[in-house]
Design a protein around this motif. Structure first.
Motif, PDB file in Angstrom:
ATOM      1  N   PHE A  90      -0.420 -11.802  -9.809  1.00  0.00           N
ATOM      2  CA  PHE A  90      -0.717 -13.218  -9.560  1.00  0.00           C
ATOM      3  C   PHE A  90      -0.925 -14.000 -10.866  1.00  0.00           C
ATOM      4  N   GLY A 146       3.867 -14.189 -13.501  1.00  0.00           N
ATOM      5  CA  GLY A 146       3.921 -13.016 -12.620  1.00  0.00           C
ATOM      6  C   GLY A 146       3.613 -11.692 -13.294  1.00  0.00           C
ATOM      7  N   ILE A 161       1.005  -7.595  -0.664  1.00  0.00           N
ATOM      8  CA  ILE A 161       1.267  -8.268  -1.929  1.00  0.00           C
ATOM      9  C   ILE A 161       2.493  -7.637  -2.575  1.00  0.00           C
ATOM     10  N   ILE A 162       3.171  -8.433  -3.395  1.00  0.00           N
ATOM     11  CA  ILE A 162       4.395  -7.986  -4.031  1.00  0.00           C
ATOM     12  C   ILE A 162       4.075  -7.503  -5.438  1.00  0.00           C
ATOM     13  N   GLY A 177       4.493  -8.657 -10.743  1.00  0.00           N
ATOM     14  CA  GLY A 177       5.115  -8.773  -9.435  1.00  0.00           C
ATOM     15  C   GLY A 177       6.521  -9.344  -9.474  1.00  0.00           C
ATOM     16  N   ASN A 178       7.217  -9.148 -10.594  1.00  0.00           N
ATOM     17  CA  ASN A 178       8.559  -9.717 -10.694  1.00  0.00           C
ATOM     18  C   ASN A 178       9.620  -8.709 -10.283  1.00  0.00           C
TER      19      ASN A 178
END
Lengths: 314, 314
Positions: free
Chosen positions: B46, B50, B273-274, B305-306
């Motif tokens: 977050f 990212g 969540i990614i 998180g990319n």
């Protein structure tokens, strides 16, 4: 029948607060820049069982008398409500009987079984689901908890908007998706009491637009063969839900399938959180200019995050 | 050269706090149940751009003197560091010159260009990247900011563990992934000062295990043809990073590719969540019993998180 009002939502919140997550509210400066609004996302994808549905199921289960509770609860569902009801029942220590179509995805069968629910499979028709549920209820004495056309469920769902307004303050616009109407009716009751200046708008897929049509015709028109990637929104609006929506929701708009996928992808990529297609419908309405948020403070309820990672639309 | 110590991380945090997100720490009762530990995930997915990389880039850019800053910053990178440096430079109002291999993914080129960086493309070899960067630096006078072998970058990365320990308290174990070693060296400095009772463990993919081999051989052994889905961890450990890691990291363990994908999927499905594959490496180490967390309180840094949603491993 008297429709529920805001005090019933306050009671529901007191009852379920120890069991639910008070989910966070996230923002994204990138999405604010794209939309021109100030958007606040209430993350029910982080709720227990991955969806707001746990609020309503929990309120319904813990509202039962001891005598009712002993015999358990039942419902027919292949979605988030089944898992939510199963978990709520397990938390109260009572049986949950879930009727599921035999062709429900394995992943959903496993989720419900994982919460110790007793599953009865039936043919995948509404008729079979209803008759099987009637048999189960007759045999067990369990109380049926409808996924949305149920006052306790509606009051539970209304607690998400309560937390959102308590945490962030008043909004100009509050947006929710609409399927059966449990979330929208609860949200509308809360919003019109706590934040009467807000415009409450629901967003619905074009391919399952019974709420849109019903709202504008001022009478319930059930869907026939709805089709949308937003699988949580395939159901037709419930009767109690519709009566509340007619009184307390300001507008219903529809969005395209392409818009839903685009909005879902934007949330995944920009916010790094996983939402299911149904959750993306309100943002899709903004991106398709069905709702003008420029310069406005906007609350959006992200309804859930249960997606099959092997069947993604991108 | 003196190695940085904790006070430099405190200074870095004061400098960058207005620019970075103080990212949330999330927990998952489902994952706690599976692992038997009490796991706290620091969500750098977050963070701005990212990934944690923004902390280090931001500290490096804002640590420059006015004279240095005017001429800008430069680096060669096709990953998160390029975007992080570009954004930090834009925030300071100075130029960023990024050397990227011409075959870098379109999505990464766009991200970097979107932050107004000036991109110079080169052939996709380390030699071409280094010689092109030297040309750019000579022409512009820009300061090179190495993605990890740089004291300011290390101190910036150490602020993630600082926030984690400040927010949650002391841990039994602190886990981070290791690629070039920027995150691990910063994390180790912070942990050994604020939480000296914690065991600091790094997790690395088997297919890119130069840190593991170097740590156990007690000398730097660069990777040859590393291969892993955790594309953020392909780089070899830096010299400054390695010196810090030798002194302050307790253990390095390796994990399988399958374990990385399994852990990544578990975080997506359970936490909604990614995270990118590199972020999943520490949890993979737990799931593969390389780190015993039973009954332990464990801090884990989720590095970023990319991910390209069109190339997912599930």
């Amino acid at each position: 029948m008297n429709l529920p009002e805001y005090p019933a939502i306050v009671n529901a919140h007191e009852l379920i607060a120890p069991m639910i997550h008070r989910t966070p509210v996230l923002t994204s400066s990138a999405i604010n820049e794209i939309t021109g609004g100030e958007l606040f996302f209430k993350c029910e994808n982080f709720q227990k069982v991955g969806a707001f549905k746990f609020r309503g199921a929990c309120n319904a289960v813990f509202s039962l008398t001891k005598e009712q509770a002993q015999k358990g609860v039942c419902t027919h569902s292949s979605g988030n409500h089944a898992a939510a009801l199963a978990l709520a029942a397990r938390m109260r220590g009572i049986p949950a009987y879930i009727v599921m179509p035999e062709n429900a995805p394995e992943i959903k069968k496993k989720a419900v079984a994982g919460y110790d629910a007793q599953i009865t499979f039936c043919k995948p028709t509404l008729e079979a689901r209803e008759s099987t549920l009637a048999e189960v209820a007759a045999k067990t004495g369990a109380t049926e908890i409808h996924p949305y056309n149920n006052v306790q469920v509606i009051c539970g769902q209304g607690t998400a908007a309560k937390e959102l307004i308590e945490d962030i303050g008043a909004f100009d616009i509050i947006l929710s998706p609409i399927g059966g109407g449990g979330l929208l009716s609860g949200t509308s009751i809360t919003a019109k009491y706590l934040n009467p200046g807000a415009t409450v708008i629901a967003a619905e897929p074009e391919g399952a637009d019974d709420a849109y049509r019903s709202f504008h015709a001022k009478k319930l028109i059930p869907s026939i063969n709805p089709k949308t990637i937003a699988d949580g929104l395939l159901t037709s609006v419930g009767e109690i839900n519709f009566r509340i929506i007619q009184r307390k929701t300001d507008e219903i708009v529809t969005v395209s399938e392409r818009g839903i996928v685009r909005a879902m992808r934007m949330v995944w990529e920009r916010m790094k959180i996983i939402i299911e297609p149904s959750s993306a419908v309100p943002l899709a309405a903004i991106l398709e200019n069905k709702v003008d948020v420029k310069g406005k403070k906007v609350g959006i309820i992200l309804s859930g995050g249960n997606v099959d990672l092997e069947k993604l639309p991108f």
